[in-house]
Design an enzyme around this catalytic site. Structure first.
Site, PDB file in Angstrom:
ATOM      1  N   ALA A  27      -8.186  -0.208   2.696  1.00 16.63           N
ATOM      2  CA  ALA A  27      -7.329   0.984   2.682  1.00 16.63           C
ATOM      3  C   ALA A  27      -6.451   0.925   1.440  1.00 16.63           C
ATOM      4  CB  ALA A  27      -6.460   1.030   3.925  1.00 16.63           C
ATOM      5  N   LYS A  28      -5.807   1.993   1.145  1.00  8.98           N
ATOM      6  CA  LYS A  28      -4.816   2.002   0.058  1.00  8.98           C
ATOM      7  C   LYS A  28      -3.908   3.195   0.276  1.00  8.98           C
ATOM      8  CE  LYS A  28      -3.987  -0.385  -3.750  1.00  8.98           C
ATOM      9  NZ  LYS A  28      -4.265  -1.819  -3.975  1.00  8.98           N
TER      10      LYS A  28
END
Ligand code: NAD
Length: 370
Positions: free
Chosen positions: A59-60
């Protein structure tokens, strides 16, 4: 804002994959954040976690803002509101954020607190990269630089080099480059050049890294450092050396300069320092590349340790953290090299093959719930 007016910010969180466990990835604050960038970085995290075989997906996150123009109070409000908006999407079992560009231990403490206030109890494992006094992990700050040292040591052994004759050039002297230079110097490598955003210094006989770092801390620049010659960031990359560590920013080694790179080992501390066109040139030249998703994975590996310790409520000594980091980095290095040799591909392709294979394997094992 502090002056009473209301500002609306846009933020993103991209969750790329959950097949192997909760999503994991940093949050950056910068004026040029875009959804596409965050999307690409989220995918990168999936592959990075899979290469080092830790039970996370990718994720980011990011917020479009200019933190340099904001007060601490404004940053706190921004962080808390972003966290509140994401409350149903993050969590120790769902998605575990961490610091990235322009976010730090304090940002993580605010996220942890906001999440905990909504949960009505303290949830330390919702983020990593927290201060050690607030359920962070010992060794986390040094982990990326230490991970780099560990994989370089393995490559040095593999190529039959000796640390004392191995010249190391480091681009960037921040959390990754500065720590890696310090640890490599301590281990007996000859660090001959180091830089920051304004330029670098070079001494073919080796730099006294603790002295250089003390100078940098005092003067906030490497300029005019005695006992060394000034070198530009671009010339630094072309210096004669055995190990080159680009640990500053992306797109440093390109089709323009790849032919002039002289190192035997390129260990990518930064994310994406080498362009695809440069990669082909380096392969033809026979440079041993340790790709970013392996070389700089020490940070996320120690984040994994932080998450484990938070969930146990039991904290490890620093040497235990470092020993476990070494086990994972050495094993992952060997996995990548074995893949490269078995499939006749370069280390970067091997790292992606290994990562994709691991994600695809568990996806097939889990099956499709229709
Ligand atoms: P940092 O901000 O602590 O240090 C960056 C260093 O690079 C500084 O010395 C800065 O002066 C220099 N620099 C910045 N822009 C530059 C430019 N255009 N040209 C030359 N030098 C420049 O950052 P960091 O945490 O050390 O991260 C460096 C790289 O490593 C980034 O690509 C980051 O995404 C990557 N990375 C960091 C971690 C981590 O744990 N910190 C983990 C994985 C990957």
């Amino acid at each position: 804002m502090d002056n009473g007016h209301i500002e609306v910010y846009t933020g993103y969180r991209v969750q790329h994959n959950f097949a192997r466990g909760p999503a994991k990835g940093g949050i950056r604050y910068a004026p040029d954040v875009t959804l596409d960038e965050v999307r690409a970085l989220a995918a990168w995290m999936t592959w990075k976690c899979a290469v080092v075989n830790i039970p996370f997906g990718g994720a980011k996150g990011g917020i479009i803002c200019d933190p340099a123009q904001m007060s601490k109070g404004e940053l706190e409000k921004l962080t808390r509101r972003y966290t509140a908006e994401l409350i149903d999407f993050i969590g120790p079992e769902r998605d575990v954020p961490a610091p990235d560009m322009n976010t730090n231990e304090q940002t993580m403490a605010w996220i942890m607190d906001t999440y905990s206030m909504h949960a009505r109890h303290t949830v330390t494992a919702v983020v990593t990269g927290k201060p050690v006094d607030l359920s962070g992990s010992k060794g986390r700050i040094e982990a990326t630089g230490r991970g780099l040292l560990i994989v370089v040591e393995e490559a040095v052994k593999k190529l039959g080099l000796k640390p004392s004759n191995t010249r190391v050039v480091v681009q960037g002297s921040g959390n990754v480059g500065g720590v890696a230079a310090k640890l490599m110097h301590q281990t007996g490598y000859k660090v001959i050049a180091l830089s920051d955003i304004y330029g670098g210094i070079h001494n073919p006989n080796g730099l006294d890294i603790p002295d250089v770092m003390a100078y940098l801390e005092k003067h906030r620049t490497l300029e005019k450092y005695p006992n060394a010659e000034a070198v530009s960031n671009m010339d630094l990359l072309e210096l004669d050396c055995e190990v080159l560590l680009p640990a500053a920013t992306e797109n440093q080694i390109t089709s323009q300069n790849a032919n002039k790179i002289k190192c035997r080992i390129l260990a990518e501390g930064a994310n994406g320092p080498t362009t695809a066109a440069a990669d082909d040139i380096l392969e033809r030249k026979g440079v041993f590349v340790i790709p970013d998703i392996l070389a700089n994975a020490g940070g996320v590996t120690c984040s994994y340790f932080e998450w484990v310790q938070d969930r146990m409520g039991y904290f490890w000594k620093e040497d235990v953290v470092n020993e476990r980091l070494k086990d994972i980095m050495v094993e992952s290095f060997n996995d990548v090299v074995k893949y490269a040799e078995t499939h006749g591909v370069n280390n970067r392709i091997a790292a992606y093959m290994l990562a994709i294979d691991r994600v695809a394997y568990v996806t097939r094992l889990r099956g499709i719930y229709a």
